[in-house]
Design a protein around this motif. Sequence first.
Motif, short mmCIF file in Angstrom:
data_model
loop_
_atom_site.label_atom_id
_atom_site.label_comp_id
_atom_site.label_asym_id
_atom_site.label_seq_id
_atom_site.Cartn_x
_atom_site.Cartn_y
_atom_site.Cartn_z
N VAL A 164 0.84 -1.20 0.00
CA VAL A 164 0.00 0.00 0.00
C VAL A 164 0.88 1.25 0.00
N LEU A 165 1.96 1.22 0.78
CA LEU A 165 2.89 2.35 0.81
C LEU A 165 3.50 2.60 -0.57
N SER A 166 3.73 1.53 -1.34
CA SER A 166 4.34 1.69 -2.66
C SER A 166 3.44 2.47 -3.61
N TYR A 167 2.13 2.46 -3.37
CA TYR A 167 1.21 3.21 -4.23
C TYR A 167 1.34 4.72 -4.04
N MET A 168 2.04 5.13 -2.98
CA MET A 168 2.32 6.55 -2.79
C MET A 168 3.14 7.12 -3.95
N ASP A 169 3.80 6.24 -4.68
CA ASP A 169 4.57 6.66 -5.84
C ASP A 169 3.71 7.43 -6.83
N CYS A 170 2.43 7.03 -6.95
CA CYS A 170 1.51 7.71 -7.88
C CYS A 170 1.28 9.17 -7.47
N LEU A 171 1.37 9.44 -6.21
CA LEU A 171 1.17 10.80 -5.71
C LEU A 171 2.46 11.61 -5.75
N LEU A 172 3.58 10.96 -5.51
CA LEU A 172 4.86 11.67 -5.40
C LEU A 172 5.52 11.92 -6.75
N ASP A 173 5.27 11.05 -7.74
CA ASP A 173 5.90 11.23 -9.04
C ASP A 173 5.65 12.60 -9.66
N PRO A 174 4.38 13.04 -9.75
CA PRO A 174 4.16 14.37 -10.35
C PRO A 174 4.83 15.49 -9.56
N LEU A 175 4.85 15.36 -8.24
CA LEU A 175 5.45 16.40 -7.41
C LEU A 175 6.96 16.49 -7.64
N VAL A 176 7.60 15.35 -7.75
CA VAL A 176 9.06 15.33 -7.88
C VAL A 176 9.49 15.68 -9.30
N TYR A 177 8.88 15.00 -10.30
CA TYR A 177 9.36 15.16 -11.67
C TYR A 177 8.83 16.40 -12.36
N CYS A 178 7.61 16.80 -12.04
CA CYS A 178 7.00 17.92 -12.74
C CYS A 178 7.14 19.23 -12.00
N PHE A 179 6.84 19.22 -10.70
CA PHE A 179 6.80 20.47 -9.97
C PHE A 179 8.16 20.92 -9.47
N CYS A 180 9.19 20.10 -9.66
CA CYS A 180 10.55 20.57 -9.39
C CYS A 180 11.05 21.43 -10.56
N SER A 181 10.32 21.41 -11.66
CA SER A 181 10.64 22.27 -12.79
C SER A 181 9.89 23.59 -12.62
N THR A 182 10.63 24.68 -12.55
CA THR A 182 9.99 25.98 -12.36
C THR A 182 9.10 26.33 -13.54
N LYS A 183 9.50 25.92 -14.76
CA LYS A 183 8.68 26.21 -15.93
C LYS A 183 7.36 25.47 -15.86
N PHE A 184 7.41 24.18 -15.52
CA PHE A 184 6.17 23.41 -15.46
C PHE A 184 5.29 23.90 -14.32
N LYS A 185 5.90 24.22 -13.20
CA LYS A 185 5.13 24.71 -12.05
C LYS A 185 4.43 26.01 -12.40
N ALA A 186 5.13 26.90 -13.10
CA ALA A 186 4.53 28.17 -13.51
C ALA A 186 3.39 27.94 -14.49
N LEU A 187 3.58 26.98 -15.42
CA LEU A 187 2.53 26.66 -16.38
C LEU A 187 1.31 26.07 -15.69
N TYR A 188 1.55 25.22 -14.71
CA TYR A 188 0.46 24.58 -13.97
C TYR A 188 -0.36 25.64 -13.21
N ILE A 189 0.33 26.52 -12.51
CA ILE A 189 -0.35 27.56 -11.75
C ILE A 189 -1.11 28.50 -12.68
N SER A 190 -0.49 28.82 -13.82
CA SER A 190 -1.13 29.73 -14.77
C SER A 190 -2.43 29.16 -15.31
N ASN A 191 -2.50 27.83 -15.48
CA ASN A 191 -3.68 27.21 -16.06
C ASN A 191 -4.75 26.85 -15.04
N TYR A 192 -4.34 26.41 -13.86
CA TYR A 192 -5.31 25.90 -12.89
C TYR A 192 -5.53 26.84 -11.70
#
Length: 334
Positions: free
Chosen positions: A278-306
């Motif tokens: 069950v703990l391993s399924y946390m990967d589904c939640l952490l992947d976007p945070l680590v890979y996507c939101f560590c990018s300032t460009k992607f984070k800015a795009l995400y905030i701009s859209n949502y």
Amino acid sequence: MANGSIYQLIEDCEATNKALYKFYAAVMIVIFILALPLNVSVLHLFIFKMKFWKSNTNNIFLFNLVLADILLLFCLPIKAHNFIQGERRSGNDAVCKAMLFMLFLNRGASIAFLTVTSIDRYFNVVHPGRKNLLKALKKSPHISIFIWLLLLPLTIPTMLKNFDCCNSHKSDGNKEDTLIKDVVDSLREVVFFTQIIIPFIILVYCTVHIVNRLRKKTVGDKTKLRRAVFLVTSVMVVFSLCFLPCTISRVVLLVARVQEWQESYQDKAAVAFDGLMVLSYMDCLLDPLVYCFCSTKFKALYISNYFPCFNKDGPISVDSSSGNTSHPKRNNVI
């Protein structure tokens, strides 16, 4: 409860601790509720805003990573329902095999694309000028399709109920076909462990060399360098947190089965393994945070859209030919 009844529950794949398995179910439901909208929103950006197939970056790999996580998330409500009912897996044979197929295919895909992304980052940072096959293929969807197809035959050995119930290598009074059974049991255990151990070794190698390379650089924005070190370190932490505990618990469980420990110890090992899965399924939640939101460009795009109300610098545009983001106001200043 007598030892004999505990043993029978283990063999029948029923939960011996109903309250604990309901807690496991609650954790999976929380993961599902938090991770599904996050992954869907990220997927929406990749498809409709960034047009990942036209990008020259890691967006193709990241898209497949998010897709695998979403498909894995759809298994969690069914798994949670089984746990609430006091069952460690579905009593329906077809549902059970379909669940195992989806769980192992998409978890394997998530790990595979995570690993490929790290390898690509390794070459970009440690060997930036060196030509490599991955750099040439990452612009094409063919490598992603190949990874999905490669995982299909590796998933077949796991599509057995006794794997989900952790009954591999159990002692049996009937000695007929023992050799065949042991081979099948061993094969699916090898698949389970290689999906985690080999990527972990690759991730350690890539992370160590990337961190060393970044720390030796004297030219460049130190803030960007620190962010890059934080990113690759976070990947290792997430992978270790999500997958290594269930791998270790699987080893303990197999030892308990092979050495025929007392039924109560076997039950505790099985319960611990289920909880760490069950703990391993946390990967589904952490992947976007680590890979996507560590990018300032992607984070800015995400905030701009949502969350445009939090975006102080105005809307962000995306170059459809390259997938790169640009900020009109900042570009005007430059």
